[in-house]
Motif scaffolding. Structure first.
Motif, PDB file in Angstrom:
ATOM      1  N   GLY A 180      48.413  38.447  41.425  1.00 52.19           N
ATOM      2  CA  GLY A 180      48.289  38.634  42.655  1.00 52.19           C
ATOM      3  C   GLY A 180      49.524  38.783  43.635  1.00 52.19           C
ATOM      4  O   GLY A 180      49.614  38.983  44.850  1.00 52.19           O
ATOM      5  N   GLY A 205      51.692  41.534  43.661  1.00 52.56           N
ATOM      6  CA  GLY A 205      51.667  42.911  43.896  1.00 52.56           C
ATOM      7  C   GLY A 205      52.334  43.935  43.084  1.00 52.56           C
ATOM      8  O   GLY A 205      52.705  44.894  43.279  1.00 52.56           O
ATOM      9  N   LYS A 206      52.175  43.615  41.636  1.00 47.91           N
ATOM     10  CA  LYS A 206      52.835  44.317  40.804  1.00 47.91           C
ATOM     11  C   LYS A 206      51.996  45.644  40.367  1.00 47.91           C
ATOM     12  O   LYS A 206      52.593  46.807  40.545  1.00 47.91           O
ATOM     13  N   THR A 207      50.833  45.357  40.387  1.00 55.06           N
ATOM     14  CA  THR A 207      49.871  46.752  40.234  1.00 55.06           C
ATOM     15  C   THR A 207      50.018  47.613  41.179  1.00 55.06           C
ATOM     16  O   THR A 207      50.057  48.705  41.294  1.00 55.06           O
ATOM     17  N   THR A 208      49.937  46.882  42.583  1.00 57.19           N
ATOM     18  CA  THR A 208      49.965  47.611  43.829  1.00 57.19           C
ATOM     19  C   THR A 208      51.226  48.423  43.900  1.00 57.19           C
ATOM     20  O   THR A 208      51.257  49.743  44.533  1.00 57.19           O
TER      21      THR A 208
END
Ligand code: ATP
Length: 228
Positions: A39, A41-44
């Motif tokens: 959660g 923020g890597k994928t974002t």
């Protein structure tokens, strides 16, 4: 030479700010790990770089400002994304999956088969009937078939058996050594990333808080930022 430069990236889901200032660079031929606990923020960050969601801040790729480009244009500029979860077309064969992704360049089905011999043996097999590891190899093969200058792998080995994970790491090392492709890789295993990545950027609550060669990441910092 810097290939991808991200500066002050911010992004929201509705009213919730997921990224509040992420900066990172990927050089030509460099393998960079993007790390952080769940959660953070890597994928974002990856979705914003690939223009799959709106963001503020600057994204410059191969000298071009991507900040306002739609995602199909970003793909055409040379970013090959292997998204979280294996996105292959189940009813199509391996060869058809690769053909559907193909763009002009040195990466064709034969070269993908050279990197992943298991896929080479299964060109006529339906993607839906491949094992999880083979589907992941196909997802990477599809991204390579677009002939990218930057390959982005989001949790490419999650949920796979250790042996398959090792096979995919070997392929990443070969890509780096033999083709000099730049790679941005999200993964949770620090030990496995140490084998492939030159450098890491660590995110905490939507910001980059650590950036450096992985061998300089001390155990106390790794524990604090990664919980390992
Ligand atoms: P993980 O390692 O668990 O995949 P991550 O570092 O990739 O996590 P993101 O998926 O980028 O993290 O999430 C960053 C923040 O944005 C989290 O607080 C998450 O709950 C929130 N978020 C992610 N996707 C959505 C969404 N579709 N709608 C609302 N909030 C979201």
């Amino acid at each position: 030479m810097i290939l991808l430069s991200v500066d002050g990236l911010r992004a929201c889901y509705g009213a919730a700010e997921a990224l509040s200032g992420v900066s990172l660079d990927v050089g030509e031929g460099e393998v960079v790990a993007l790390m952080g606990r769940n959660g953070m923020g890597k994928t974002t960050t990856i979705r914003a770089i690939c223009r799959m969601m709106p963001s503020a801040g600057r994204i410059v790729f191969a000298g071009r400002d991507l900040t306002r480009l739609p995602s199909h244009r970003a793909a055409r500029l040379g970013i090959g994304l292997v998204p979280e979860g294996r996105r292959c077309f189940g009813p199509l064969t391996v060869a058809e999956n690769l053909a559907a992704a193909a763009r002009p360049g040195p990466w064709d089905a034969g070269r993908v088969a050279g990197l992943f011999p298991r896929l080479g043996e299964r060109m006529g097999q339906l993607a839906a009937t491949l094992s999880g590891g083979e589907q992941q190899m196909l997802a990477i093969g599809r991204a390579l078939a677009t002939n990218p200058r930057l390959l982005i792998l989001d949790e490419a080995t999650e949920g796979l058996a250790p042996l398959v994970r090792a096979e995919i790491r070997t392929a990443i090392r070969r890509l780096k050594a033999e083709t000099g492709l730049a790679i941005l890789i999200v993964d949770k295993s620090l030990a496995e990333l140490r084998e492939v990545a030159d450098r890491a950027v660590i995110l905490e609550r939507g910001r980059d808080v650590w950036d450096g060669p992985l061998h300089t990441l001390d155990p106390a910092t790794a524990d604090r930022l990664l919980g390992v």
